[in-house]
Design an enzyme around this catalytic site. Sequence first.
Site, PDB file in Angstrom:
ATOM      1  N   ASN A   1      20.699  70.801  67.721  1.00 15.90           N
ATOM      2  CA  ASN A   1      21.810  71.722  67.936  1.00 15.90           C
ATOM      3  C   ASN A   1      22.909  71.570  66.882  1.00 15.90           C
ATOM      4  O   ASN A   1      23.492  70.497  66.724  1.00 15.90           O
ATOM      5  CB  ASN A   1      22.402  71.422  69.328  1.00 15.90           C
ATOM      6  CG  ASN A   1      23.188  72.579  69.894  1.00 15.90           C
ATOM      7  OD1 ASN A   1      23.296  73.632  69.271  1.00 15.90           O
ATOM      8  ND2 ASN A   1      23.725  72.388  71.090  1.00 15.90           N
TER       9      ASN A   1
ATOM     10  N   ARG B   1      25.130  68.857  88.926  1.00 19.64           N
ATOM     11  CA  ARG B   1      26.112  68.146  88.114  1.00 19.64           C
ATOM     12  C   ARG B   1      27.449  68.836  88.334  1.00 19.64           C
ATOM     13  O   ARG B   1      27.518  70.062  88.408  1.00 19.64           O
ATOM     14  CB  ARG B   1      25.686  68.242  86.644  1.00 19.64           C
ATOM     15  CG  ARG B   1      26.463  67.369  85.723  1.00 19.64           C
ATOM     16  CD  ARG B   1      26.047  67.579  84.276  1.00 19.64           C
ATOM     17  NE  ARG B   1      26.808  68.639  83.653  1.00 19.64           N
ATOM     18  CZ  ARG B   1      26.925  68.790  82.333  1.00 19.64           C
ATOM     19  NH1 ARG B   1      26.309  67.960  81.514  1.00 19.64           N
ATOM     20  NH2 ARG B   1      27.636  69.763  81.821  1.00 19.64           N
TER      21      ARG B   1
ATOM     22  N   TYR C   1      34.733  69.939  77.696  1.00 14.54           N
ATOM     23  CA  TYR C   1      33.269  70.003  77.802  1.00 14.54           C
ATOM     24  C   TYR C   1      32.817  70.307  79.241  1.00 14.54           C
ATOM     25  O   TYR C   1      33.379  69.780  80.198  1.00 14.54           O
ATOM     26  CB  TYR C   1      32.645  68.659  77.375  1.00 14.54           C
ATOM     27  CG  TYR C   1      31.193  68.597  77.764  1.00 14.54           C
ATOM     28  CD1 TYR C   1      30.245  69.274  77.013  1.00 14.54           C
ATOM     29  CD2 TYR C   1      30.785  67.954  78.928  1.00 14.54           C
ATOM     30  CE1 TYR C   1      28.917  69.291  77.404  1.00 14.54           C
ATOM     31  CE2 TYR C   1      29.455  67.962  79.325  1.00 14.54           C
ATOM     32  CZ  TYR C   1      28.536  68.629  78.553  1.00 14.54           C
ATOM     33  OH  TYR C   1      27.228  68.665  78.944  1.00 14.54           O
TER      34      TYR C   1
ATOM     35  N   ASP D   1      28.890  64.086  83.983  1.00 17.57           N
ATOM     36  CA  ASP D   1      28.707  63.709  82.572  1.00 17.57           C
ATOM     37  C   ASP D   1      30.069  63.360  81.960  1.00 17.57           C
ATOM     38  O   ASP D   1      30.939  64.221  81.829  1.00 17.57           O
ATOM     39  CB  ASP D   1      28.076  64.898  81.829  1.00 17.57           C
ATOM     40  CG  ASP D   1      27.608  64.527  80.427  1.00 17.57           C
ATOM     41  OD1 ASP D   1      28.001  63.442  79.939  1.00 17.57           O
ATOM     42  OD2 ASP D   1      26.858  65.318  79.825  1.00 17.57           O
TER      43      ASP D   1
ATOM     44  N   HIS E   1      30.402  62.464  78.947  1.00 20.42           N
ATOM     45  CA  HIS E   1      30.273  62.968  77.565  1.00 20.42           C
ATOM     46  C   HIS E   1      30.960  62.092  76.522  1.00 20.42           C
ATOM     47  O   HIS E   1      31.712  62.578  75.665  1.00 20.42           O
ATOM     48  CB  HIS E   1      30.738  64.426  77.478  1.00 20.42           C
ATOM     49  CG  HIS E   1      29.815  65.272  76.666  1.00 20.42           C
ATOM     50  ND1 HIS E   1      30.094  65.678  75.378  1.00 20.42           N
ATOM     51  CD2 HIS E   1      28.585  65.763  76.941  1.00 20.42           C
ATOM     52  CE1 HIS E   1      29.094  66.388  74.902  1.00 20.42           C
ATOM     53  NE2 HIS E   1      28.158  66.462  75.827  1.00 20.42           N
TER      54      HIS E   1
ATOM     55  N   GLU F   1      26.998  59.806  83.740  1.00 17.58           N
ATOM     56  CA  GLU F   1      26.270  59.891  82.466  1.00 17.58           C
ATOM     57  C   GLU F   1      27.196  59.674  81.270  1.00 17.58           C
ATOM     58  O   GLU F   1      28.343  60.131  81.293  1.00 17.58           O
ATOM     59  CB  GLU F   1      25.653  61.292  82.410  1.00 17.58           C
ATOM     60  CG  GLU F   1      25.039  61.663  81.087  1.00 17.58           C
ATOM     61  CD  GLU F   1      24.591  63.123  81.081  1.00 17.58           C
ATOM     62  OE1 GLU F   1      24.448  63.736  82.160  1.00 17.58           O
ATOM     63  OE2 GLU F   1      24.394  63.658  79.980  1.00 17.58           O
TER      64      GLU F   1
ATOM     65  N   GLU G   1      20.938  60.664  75.703  1.00 20.32           N
ATOM     66  CA  GLU G   1      20.557  61.970  75.158  1.00 20.32           C
ATOM     67  C   GLU G   1      20.678  62.030  73.639  1.00 20.32           C
ATOM     68  O   GLU G   1      20.038  62.866  73.017  1.00 20.32           O
ATOM     69  CB  GLU G   1      21.347  63.102  75.823  1.00 20.32           C
ATOM     70  CG  GLU G   1      22.831  63.094  75.522  1.00 20.32           C
ATOM     71  CD  GLU G   1      23.589  64.198  76.258  1.00 20.32           C
ATOM     72  OE1 GLU G   1      23.374  64.366  77.465  1.00 20.32           O
ATOM     73  OE2 GLU G   1      24.395  64.884  75.622  1.00 20.32           O
TER      74      GLU G   1
ATOM     75  N   ARG H   1      18.007  58.859  79.542  1.00 17.88           N
ATOM     76  CA  ARG H   1      18.302  60.275  79.324  1.00 17.88           C
ATOM     77  C   ARG H   1      17.628  60.847  78.074  1.00 17.88           C
ATOM     78  O   ARG H   1      18.042  61.896  77.567  1.00 17.88           O
ATOM     79  CB  ARG H   1      19.825  60.439  79.178  1.00 17.88           C
ATOM     80  CG  ARG H   1      20.586  60.292  80.450  1.00 17.88           C
ATOM     81  CD  ARG H   1      20.581  61.575  81.246  1.00 17.88           C
ATOM     82  NE  ARG H   1      21.349  62.632  80.612  1.00 17.88           N
ATOM     83  CZ  ARG H   1      21.048  63.917  80.692  1.00 17.88           C
ATOM     84  NH1 ARG H   1      19.992  64.323  81.359  1.00 17.88           N
ATOM     85  NH2 ARG H   1      21.803  64.814  80.102  1.00 17.88           N
TER      86      ARG H   1
ATOM     87  N   ASP I   1      19.699  73.662  74.622  1.00 12.81           N
ATOM     88  CA  ASP I   1      19.360  73.432  73.207  1.00 12.81           C
ATOM     89  C   ASP I   1      18.043  72.673  73.051  1.00 12.81           C
ATOM     90  O   ASP I   1      17.558  72.488  71.935  1.00 12.81           O
ATOM     91  CB  ASP I   1      20.495  72.757  72.416  1.00 12.81           C
ATOM     92  CG  ASP I   1      21.127  71.570  73.113  1.00 12.81           C
ATOM     93  OD1 ASP I   1      21.831  71.763  74.124  1.00 12.81           O
ATOM     94  OD2 ASP I   1      20.917  70.449  72.633  1.00 12.81           O
TER      95      ASP I   1
ATOM     96  N   GLU J   1      17.204  67.419  84.320  1.00 11.72           N
ATOM     97  CA  GLU J   1      18.269  68.403  84.071  1.00 11.72           C
ATOM     98  C   GLU J   1      17.634  69.753  83.751  1.00 11.72           C
ATOM     99  O   GLU J   1      16.695  69.830  82.968  1.00 11.72           O
ATOM    100  CB  GLU J   1      19.119  67.926  82.889  1.00 11.72           C
ATOM    101  CG  GLU J   1      20.262  68.858  82.538  1.00 11.72           C
ATOM    102  CD  GLU J   1      21.065  68.325  81.336  1.00 11.72           C
ATOM    103  OE1 GLU J   1      20.508  67.543  80.532  1.00 11.72           O
ATOM    104  OE2 GLU J   1      22.233  68.700  81.209  1.00 11.72           O
TER     105      GLU J   1
ATOM    106  N   TRP K   1      33.666  63.921  71.456  1.00  9.21           N
ATOM    107  CA  TRP K   1      33.498  65.146  72.266  1.00  9.21           C
ATOM    108  C   TRP K   1      32.356  64.974  73.243  1.00  9.21           C
ATOM    109  O   TRP K   1      31.325  64.467  72.874  1.00  9.21           O
ATOM    110  CB  TRP K   1      33.207  66.333  71.342  1.00  9.21           C
ATOM    111  CG  TRP K   1      32.989  67.578  72.137  1.00  9.21           C
ATOM    112  CD1 TRP K   1      33.968  68.369  72.708  1.00  9.21           C
ATOM    113  CD2 TRP K   1      31.737  68.189  72.473  1.00  9.21           C
ATOM    114  NE1 TRP K   1      33.373  69.422  73.371  1.00  9.21           N
ATOM    115  CE2 TRP K   1      32.013  69.344  73.254  1.00  9.21           C
ATOM    116  CE3 TRP K   1      30.406  67.883  72.190  1.00  9.21           C
ATOM    117  CZ2 TRP K   1      31.004  70.180  73.759  1.00  9.21           C
ATOM    118  CZ3 TRP K   1      29.411  68.696  72.676  1.00  9.21           C
ATOM    119  CH2 TRP K   1      29.719  69.843  73.463  1.00  9.21           C
TER     120      TRP K   1
HETATM  121  O1  KDG Z   1      23.813  69.791  72.004  1.00  5.90           O
HETATM  122  C1  KDG Z   1      24.672  69.072  72.819  1.00  5.90           C
HETATM  123  C2  KDG Z   1      24.316  69.307  74.259  1.00  5.90           C
HETATM  124  O2  KDG Z   1      22.940  69.124  74.434  1.00  5.90           O
HETATM  125  C3  KDG Z   1      25.052  68.384  75.186  1.00  5.90           C
HETATM  126  O3  KDG Z   1      26.424  68.573  75.046  1.00  5.90           O
HETATM  127  C4  KDG Z   1      24.629  68.658  76.624  1.00  5.90           C
HETATM  128  O4  KDG Z   1      25.547  66.578  77.329  1.00  5.90           O
HETATM  129  C5  KDG Z   1      24.795  67.502  77.525  1.00  5.90           C
HETATM  130  C6  KDG Z   1      23.993  67.485  78.750  1.00  5.90           C
HETATM  131  O5  KDG Z   1      24.057  66.486  79.449  1.00  5.90           O
HETATM  132  O6  KDG Z   1      23.267  68.442  78.998  1.00  5.90           O
HETATM  133 MG    MG Z   2      25.102  64.893  78.617  1.00  5.86          MG
END
Ligand code: KDG
Ligand code: MG
Length: 411
Positions: free
Chosen positions: A37, A147, A159, A219, A221, A245, A271, A292, A325, A348, A411
Amino acid sequence: MIIERAEVIVTSPNRNFVTLRLQTDEGHVGLGDATLNGRELSVVSYLKDHVVPLLIGKDAHRIEDTWQFLYRSAYWRRGPVTMAAIGAVDMALWDIKGKAAGMPVYQLLGGASRTGLMAYGHASGVDLQALFDSIREHRELGYRSVRVQTGVPGLKAIYGIAAQSVIDGGLERYDHEPARRGAYPAEEDWDTRSYLHHLPTVFEAVRSEFGPDLPLLHDGHHRMTPIQAAKLGKSLEPYDLFWLEDCTPAENQDALRLVRQHTTTPLAIGEIFNTVWDFQTLISEQLIDYVRAASTHFGGISPLKKVMDFAAQYQIKSGCHGPTDISPVGFAAQLHVGLAIHNFGIQEYMQHGERTNATFQQSMTFENGLLHPGDNPGLGVDLDVDEAGKYPYEQAYLPFNRLADGTVHDW
Ligand code: KDG
Ligand code: MG
C-alpha cells in the site's frame, strides 16, 4: 511442469493492486498478491526487473526451493518490497499446485481444521452514536465480532474512522481504508493523552450497550510508548478485549515485554513484519497472543504456515492482517492457511468494493460470521484481465500524523 510466462498486472478498481500471474507449459495459471500500500510500483519493479527473469523455465512444483532461492540468492534479505515480491511468487505457485492436483490449497496444507473462520469487521464512528450504528450495521452484515475505533475529542482526523477520508474537500471512502489518491500524504493529528483518557469511556459505553458477549478488538496503530500502552491495556481490562493490536511501534519488540508485565489484555502485532524471524522473540518469550502477519507482506503461504506452527507450541494464535490493501488473492491465501492450521484465532475482514470483486472473482464465502475459501482448485480467485485493464494505477498514499506542536508522530 515448467513456468513459461510471468506477468505483473497493476490495476486500481477501487484501490491499487499488484498481481503476479504465472502460467505453466501445462496451461495452469497461478496468481500471487504483491500489493504494498502506497509503495506499489517499487514491488512491480522488483518483480519485473529482478524476479520474473529468474522464474522462466523453473519447475513450478518446487515451491520451497524457489522461495529459498529468491530469499537467499539476493543476499539482501527481508523488507516489505522483497517479501511482497517473494510472497506473490509463493502464492502463485501454491495456486498452480492446487490446480494441478485438482484441490483447494487448504487440502494441500493438511485439510480443514474447522468449518469456517471467525471474522471481525471494522466498526467505527466519530462519536458514540455513529459507532453504535456501525456496530449494529456490522452485526446485520453477519459479523460476530468487531473492531472498535472512534474519534477522540479535540482531534480532527485519526486512524480507523471509515468516513473521514477527505478527498477534494468531500467525504469519500477509498475502498474502506485510509490510503488517499493524490501526490502527497494527507496529514492527521494526534494526542496520546486525550486518547488514553477517552478510549476506556468508549469501551465502557459499548459494553453497556451491547453486553459482555460480543468480542471487541482495538487497533492502537503503533502510536503509544511502552508505558502508555501498558496503562491503556490495564485500563481496558474491565471491558474484556479480544485483543489490543499494535499498541507500540513494531520496531521496538522489547516494548511488548514491558506492556506484558502490566496487563492481561491480549496483545496482537505483526502486520508490518516481513519474516518468521521477526516473531522469534515475541513467540518464544510468549510476549504476544496473536500473530498479525499477512500472507502478502510475509513472503506468502509457506512462511505463514511455518510461523503459525512455531506459534502453536506456545498457544499463540493467528489473526492475519486483512484490510482492503491485501488483494482478494492475498486474502484467499490466508483463508486457506487459517482453515488448515489448528491454532487459528480470528480473521480481519473489511470487504472489498464492488469493482474489486468484479475484477477478482472469488470462490470465498462469508456466512453466519464465518469465512471459507471455497473448494475450487488452487486459491479460488480468478483475475479478469480485461476488467483489470480498465482501471490504471493511481498514485495514493497512507496518511501521516503530527502532534499539536508540529512534531511528526507514528501513524
Ligand atoms: O496499509 C495500511 C493498512 O493496512 C493498515 O493501516 C490497516 O492497521 C490496519 C489494520 O489493522 O487493518
Ligand atoms: Mg492494524
